[in-house]
Design an enzyme around this catalytic site. Structure first.
Site, PDB file in Angstrom:
ATOM      1  N   LYS A   5      40.897  22.608  35.468  1.00  0.00           N
ATOM      2  CA  LYS A   5      40.972  23.400  34.234  1.00  0.00           C
ATOM      3  C   LYS A   5      41.035  24.864  34.655  1.00  0.00           C
ATOM      4  CE  LYS A   5      38.822  23.848  29.686  1.00  0.00           C
ATOM      5  NZ  LYS A   5      38.975  25.281  29.527  1.00  0.00           N
ATOM      6  N   ALA A  39      61.857  38.843  53.839  1.00  0.00           N
ATOM      7  CA  ALA A  39      63.245  38.390  53.715  1.00  0.00           C
ATOM      8  C   ALA A  39      63.605  38.276  52.234  1.00  0.00           C
ATOM      9  CB  ALA A  39      63.417  37.058  54.427  1.00  0.00           C
TER      10      ALA A  39
HETATM   11  S1  IVH Z   1      45.163  20.578  28.030  1.00  0.00           S
HETATM   12  C1  IVH Z   1      45.774  18.989  24.058  1.00  0.00           C
HETATM   13  N1  IVH Z   1      44.926  21.109  30.576  1.00  0.00           N
HETATM   14  O1  IVH Z   1      41.716  25.050  28.302  1.00  0.00           O
HETATM   15  C2  IVH Z   1      45.469  19.527  25.375  1.00  0.00           C
HETATM   16  N2  IVH Z   1      44.176  22.729  29.013  1.00  0.00           N
HETATM   17  O2  IVH Z   1      39.529  24.573  26.502  1.00  0.00           O
HETATM   18  C3  IVH Z   1      45.176  20.958  25.362  1.00  0.00           C
HETATM   19  N3  IVH Z   1      43.309  24.779  30.029  1.00  0.00           N
HETATM   20  O3  IVH Z   1      43.526  25.797  25.380  1.00  0.00           O
HETATM   21  C4  IVH Z   1      45.026  21.605  26.628  1.00  0.00           C
HETATM   22  N4  IVH Z   1      43.653  24.195  32.116  1.00  0.00           N
HETATM   23  O4  IVH Z   1      44.148  27.045  27.545  1.00  0.00           O
HETATM   24  C5  IVH Z   1      44.721  21.539  29.317  1.00  0.00           C
HETATM   25  N5  IVH Z   1      44.827  21.491  32.854  1.00  0.00           N
HETATM   26  C6  IVH Z   1      44.614  21.902  31.611  1.00  0.00           C
HETATM   27  C7  IVH Z   1      44.056  23.169  31.340  1.00  0.00           C
HETATM   28  C8  IVH Z   1      43.846  23.542  30.008  1.00  0.00           C
HETATM   29  C9  IVH Z   1      43.209  25.147  31.304  1.00  0.00           C
HETATM   30  C10 IVH Z   1      42.874  25.601  28.867  1.00  0.00           C
HETATM   31  C11 IVH Z   1      43.895  25.690  27.755  1.00  0.00           C
HETATM   32  C12 IVH Z   1      43.198  25.113  26.565  1.00  0.00           C
HETATM   33  C13 IVH Z   1      41.749  25.295  26.918  1.00  0.00           C
HETATM   34  C14 IVH Z   1      40.845  24.339  26.189  1.00  0.00           C
END
Ligand code: IVH
Length: 680
Positions: A119, A37
């Protein structure tokens, strides 16, 4: 009203409607219409826009198709640096994280609250909205400056081109992750293999490669998804001082936010959340490599501050790695249901994503040659979701000396028939057909499996024993077995033998879709079997259909149609079907419909749990599907209602927690009766 006003109004209402459906799908996780749809609306808008180029707008949902290639990406500075995260690998490190925070904030042993999210394993993206309009998208780069990939980001349907509602700030930078779901990744790699293009090692590489293509028209074809995890900066709006509420605010202005986001208390809350998400990891549609905890109180965040490149107020608690290195000791060849020989890697045992692995697929010989994988190599092994572990690549830097390439045997390792390769196909096959015990075993295992005839107690080991002893030659022989034959088998007591006979008897009452799937026709999976059942309504019709007629079914292309015709052209297969019918196999009649679109339950999704009176869950599912509904195994915010029979289990409590309607037997009966079906 002048014609052009009318057209104008129609275009604008179609754009609004499509944007609303996008929002329901990507942000609210609660679609209200079927994909077909949606496509119809989209094509209608596209057609009008083509006729009236004067109505062109960069904000139209049809303008996500990409634009001609760029020569390079502009470098852009981030107004606020894009930080990274510190990692924790065990409970001790999580306690240390909280201790550091409490000390820094001078809060003694008070309870801190955190916002918890998975994450996502992709790459970070910054989105800049001015007056609600997407004006720039940039990669993280080195954290200070990244690449301007606006043209590419605009092609992702989960990225709104315009924010909406009363809370839209005059300027906001939103940050999040771009990733690729497992299904889209597998499909992309299949296509890439077919066209001899680049095959990606994992969804993260595929997402990164796809987002950084100079030709955004190609990005537009890649299955990329965006999910936000925070705000970089903002103007013209006072934010709430809770991370969790900020994320809710983003959701309310049209930005996708994780469906798994929660506010938890203290380290114990974090550890519980970690375990809950870890338990779901393999059933998620995408890769996650841990969970992220952020202090919920943003005033406390500011007090905690940053260290070097990471905030003190956040931590990534990592899951066991899904890609690890180990040694390839040898290669065996496994014969599948259709005779295809699959190279299987024998590995030095290693733990991948928390599970011990000593075998992994190498896909096919072409893949081995393309990747140049040698016996004795150190290799990268990946295990993600419910996909079987695979060897991703050799670690060539660790190779010492000449190592041998695996070789396809000339004879089937099971029946010694010739191994042949059809022209233009990647697979080598054993030419033995059902003479080959391996193919016979696999066909019977498939027939008995849960998604096929669901014969409880007929496990793989038992099938292997029965085939080896010559007790069964084909699937229809299963229903001739008697108690004395079964009770004589290894590890089979009289009780389990009689249970198995009972299970065989029960399995005779099935659905047409399950039966078609159970036959094991090459490339006829569950969805195709379902489509065939709904569109033909009877096994005889399917057996008599020609290639042309079969191809009228959604999901059936020329190759699958040919496989079906070939299968039923074999007298032995027709005999099996007739024998099974004689032995009493049966299913509820299906009313054949032109298109499931027009059906009353189209676009709705149900979950069935517990025991219903007078019919099995499968049969209930057939009745719902015959009315155009989808039936799913798990409850989510998208579920229209849960149908709960007696002793329903945890799905009802999950539904209640999510505010999803629960129907009892009477509710279910009136639902399908209202829609013209009777269950008796
Ligand atoms: S917070 C200041 N939340 O993980 C906070 N990052 O290893 C910065 N990432 O560069 C990031 N899921 O690309 C945050 N729920 C999440 C995330 C996340 C994936 C990635 C992001 C960051 C990297 C750091």
């Amino acid at each position: 009203m002048a014609v052009s006003d009318q057209v104008n109004a129609e275009v604008s209402s179609l754009r609004d409607e499509i944007n609303t459906h996008n929002h329901r799908y990507y942000v609210l996780d609660d679609p209200q219409i079927t994909d077909q749809a949606y496509d119809r609306l989209y094509r209608k808008l596209q057609a009008i826009e083509q006729q009236h180029p004067e109505l062109y707008s960069t904000e139209s949902p049809t303008q996500r198709v990409g634009s001609p290639p760029a020569t390079h990406f502009k470098t852009v500075e981030h107004r606020m640096p894009m930080l990274s995260l510190d990692n924790a690998f065990d409970e001790g490190e999580m306690h240390a994280f909280e201790k550091r925070l409490l000390d820094k904030l001078g809060l003694g042993d008070q309870a801190l609250h955190y916002t918890a999210e998975p994450k996502l394993d992709g790459l970070a993206l910054s989105l800049l909205y001015q007056q609600g309009k997407l004006v720039r998208a940039a990669t993280r780069g080195d954290g200070k400056s990244g690449e301007d990939i606006t043209a590419n980001a605009r092609t992702l349907p989960s990225i709104p081109l315009r924010l909406f509602g009363s809370k839209v700030p005059s300027g906001i930078e939103i940050r999040g992750e771009v990733y690729m779901e497992h299904a889209g990744f597998a499909e992309l790699n299949d296509e890439q293999r077919n066209i001899g293009g680049k095959v990606f090692a994992n969804p993260r590489n595929a997402a990164a490669g796809s987002l950084r293509l100079l030709d955004s028209r190609i990005t537009a074809t890649r299955p990329l998804t965006f999910c936000s995890f925070g705000i970089g900066w903002l103007e013209g709006y006072d934010l709430p001082d809770s991370q969790y509420q900020r994320m809710s605010l983003l959701r309310s202005i049209g930005i996708p936010v994780s469906a798994y986001i929660e506010r938890v208390e203290g380290v114990q809350g974090c550890l519980d959340y970690y375990q809950r998400i870890l338990a779901q990891r393999d059933s998620l549609a995408f890769d996650i490599d841990g969970v992220v905890f952020k202090l919920d109180d943003t005033t406390q965040q500011a007090l905690a501050g940053n260290v070097a490149k990471a905030p003190r107020w956040a931590v990534a608690y990592k899951f066991p790695a899904q890609e690890v290195m180990t040694r390839l000791i040898g290669v065996d060849f496994q014969v599948g249901r259709t005779g295809a020989l699959t190279p299987v890697a024998r590995l030095e045992p290693v733990s991948v994503g928390g599970v011990k692995v000593s075998n992994a697929t190498l896909h096919n010989m072409d893949e081995i040659h393309r990747k140049d994988i040698r016996i004795g190599d150190m290799v990268i092994v990946r295990r993600a979701g419910d996909v079987i572990p695979e060897v991703v690549a050799p670690v060539v830097a660790q190779r010492t000396g000449e190592l041998p390439l695996p070789k396809m045997p000339e004879l089937c390792p099971v029946c010694r028939s010739d191994v042949v390769r059809q022209e233009g196909q990647a697979a080598y096959r054993c030419s033995g057909g059902l003479i080959c015990a391996a193919q016979r075993k696999e066909a019977i295992k498939h027939f008995a499996s849960r998604k096929a005839m669901d014969i409880e107690g007929l496990g793989d080991k038992l099938v292997e024993q029965m085939v080896e002893l010559g007790m069964i030659q084909s699937i229809s022989d299963l229903y001739h077995l008697d108690l004395s034959q079964l009770a004589g088998l290894e590890r089979m007591a009289e009780k389990s033998a009689s249970n198995l006979l009972q299970a065989l008897d029960t399995s005779l009452s099935t659905t047409l879709a399950r039966f078609i799937f159970a036959l094991g026709i090459r490339e006829v999976g569950e969805a195709t079997a379902e489509a065939l059942a709904l569109s033909f309504g009877s096994i005889n019709e399917i057996m008599q259909a020609d290639i042309e007629k079969l191809q009228q079914v959604d999901d059936v292309g020329p190759v699958v149609a040919e496989n079906i015709v070939f299968f039923f052209a074999q007298q032995s297969n027709r005999d099996i079907v007739q024998n099974l019918i004689k032995q009493g196999i049966h299913w509820p009649e299906i009313e054949v419909t032109e298109s499931s679109q027009k059906l009353p339950l189209a676009g709705l999704t149900y979950v069935i749990t517990g025991t219903l009176e007078g019919l099995s869950r499968d049969q209930a599912a057939v009745l719902l599907k015959a009315q155009g509904a989808k039936v799913s195994g798990s409850v989510s915010a998208k579920t229209s209602a849960v149908i709960a029979g007696a002793k329903p289990g945890s799905k009802v409590s999950k539904a209640e927690a999510l505010g999803v309607k629960v129907l009892d037997q009477a509710g279910f009966e009136s639902l399908i009766k209202i829609n013209g079906v009777s269950i008796d």
